[in-house]
Design a protein around this motif. Structure first.
Motif, PDB file in Angstrom:
ATOM      1  N   MET A 134       0.839  -1.210   0.000  1.00  0.00           N
ATOM      2  CA  MET A 134       0.000   0.000   0.000  1.00  0.00           C
ATOM      3  C   MET A 134       0.873   1.260   0.000  1.00  0.00           C
ATOM      4  O   MET A 134       0.554   2.240  -0.676  1.00  0.00           O
ATOM      5  CB  MET A 134      -0.934   0.016   1.214  1.00  0.00           C
ATOM      6  CG  MET A 134      -2.049  -0.984   1.136  1.00  0.00           C
ATOM      7  SD  MET A 134      -3.157  -0.600  -0.220  1.00  0.00           S
ATOM      8  CE  MET A 134      -3.266  -2.195  -0.967  1.00  0.00           C
ATOM      9  N   GLY A 135       1.966   1.219   0.743  1.00  0.00           N
ATOM     10  CA  GLY A 135       2.878   2.360   0.766  1.00  0.00           C
ATOM     11  C   GLY A 135       3.490   2.633  -0.595  1.00  0.00           C
ATOM     12  O   GLY A 135       3.568   3.786  -1.043  1.00  0.00           O
ATOM     13  N   VAL A 136       3.910   1.585  -1.271  1.00  0.00           N
ATOM     14  CA  VAL A 136       4.481   1.736  -2.613  1.00  0.00           C
ATOM     15  C   VAL A 136       3.430   2.272  -3.573  1.00  0.00           C
ATOM     16  O   VAL A 136       3.704   3.172  -4.378  1.00  0.00           O
ATOM     17  CB  VAL A 136       5.056   0.386  -3.119  1.00  0.00           C
ATOM     18  CG1 VAL A 136       5.381   0.436  -4.601  1.00  0.00           C
ATOM     19  CG2 VAL A 136       6.283   0.004  -2.316  1.00  0.00           C
ATOM     20  N   MET A 137       2.226   1.732  -3.494  1.00  0.00           N
ATOM     21  CA  MET A 137       1.160   2.192  -4.390  1.00  0.00           C
ATOM     22  C   MET A 137       0.816   3.658  -4.142  1.00  0.00           C
ATOM     23  O   MET A 137       0.633   4.425  -5.085  1.00  0.00           O
ATOM     24  CB  MET A 137      -0.073   1.312  -4.222  1.00  0.00           C
ATOM     25  CG  MET A 137       0.123  -0.079  -4.778  1.00  0.00           C
ATOM     26  SD  MET A 137      -1.366  -1.058  -4.703  1.00  0.00           S
ATOM     27  CE  MET A 137      -2.458  -0.093  -5.725  1.00  0.00           C
ATOM     28  N   THR A 138       0.755   4.050  -2.878  1.00  0.00           N
ATOM     29  CA  THR A 138       0.462   5.435  -2.541  1.00  0.00           C
ATOM     30  C   THR A 138       1.575   6.343  -3.038  1.00  0.00           C
ATOM     31  O   THR A 138       1.320   7.402  -3.618  1.00  0.00           O
ATOM     32  CB  THR A 138       0.277   5.590  -1.016  1.00  0.00           C
ATOM     33  OG1 THR A 138      -0.790   4.746  -0.604  1.00  0.00           O
ATOM     34  CG2 THR A 138      -0.014   7.025  -0.633  1.00  0.00           C
TER      35      THR A 138
END
Length: 134
Positions: free
Chosen positions: A28-32
């Protein structure tokens, strides 16, 4: 005996839950960071890649913890530790993969093995032992 296998199963369950949660947060962090919406994960082909990413990262986290500390959060909670060289611990972690890929037979092997060893334990000649109680 069976109690030892129960400890290992509880440790494994805790580790899977913990490491998949950490992997999911990392994803999720990478996607954000890249500006993608979370719903992108449900597009065709993406969900498979996301699952593969989370499984690979989870395996890498477990391997790093076992090599560096000789234990994982799950093993620590139930009082188990690996005692061996970093190379032996890494080899054990590497051989975990085929044991799971063969429909889990490598893990279920411990039910029939006298020393309660899974395939990856036998391949590395190393398995978790109980921590000494204080």
């Amino acid at each position: 005996g069976v109690g030892y296998l129960a400890l290992r199963l509880v440790a494994f369950t805790i580790d899977v839950a913990f490491h998949l949660a950490v992997s999911g947060l990392a994803l999720m962090g990478v996607m954000t960071f890249m500006g993608h919406e979370p719903l992108v994960l449900f597009e065709s082909g993406i969900i498979e890649l996301a699952c593969l990413f989370m499984i690979a990262l989870s395996w890498a986290l477990v391997t790093a913890q076992e090599v560096a500390l000789g234990t994982t959060p799950g093993k620590r909670i139930v009082g188990l530790k690996l005692r061996g060289s970093a190379a032996a611990i890494f080899m054990r972690s590497f051989f975990f993969i085929p044991g799971v890929l063969f429909m889990g037979v490598g893990l279920a092997w411990a039910l029939f093995n006298r020393e309660r060893r899974c395939w990856h334990d036998s391949a590395a000649d190393l398995q978790p032992t109980r921590l000494a109680r204080l």
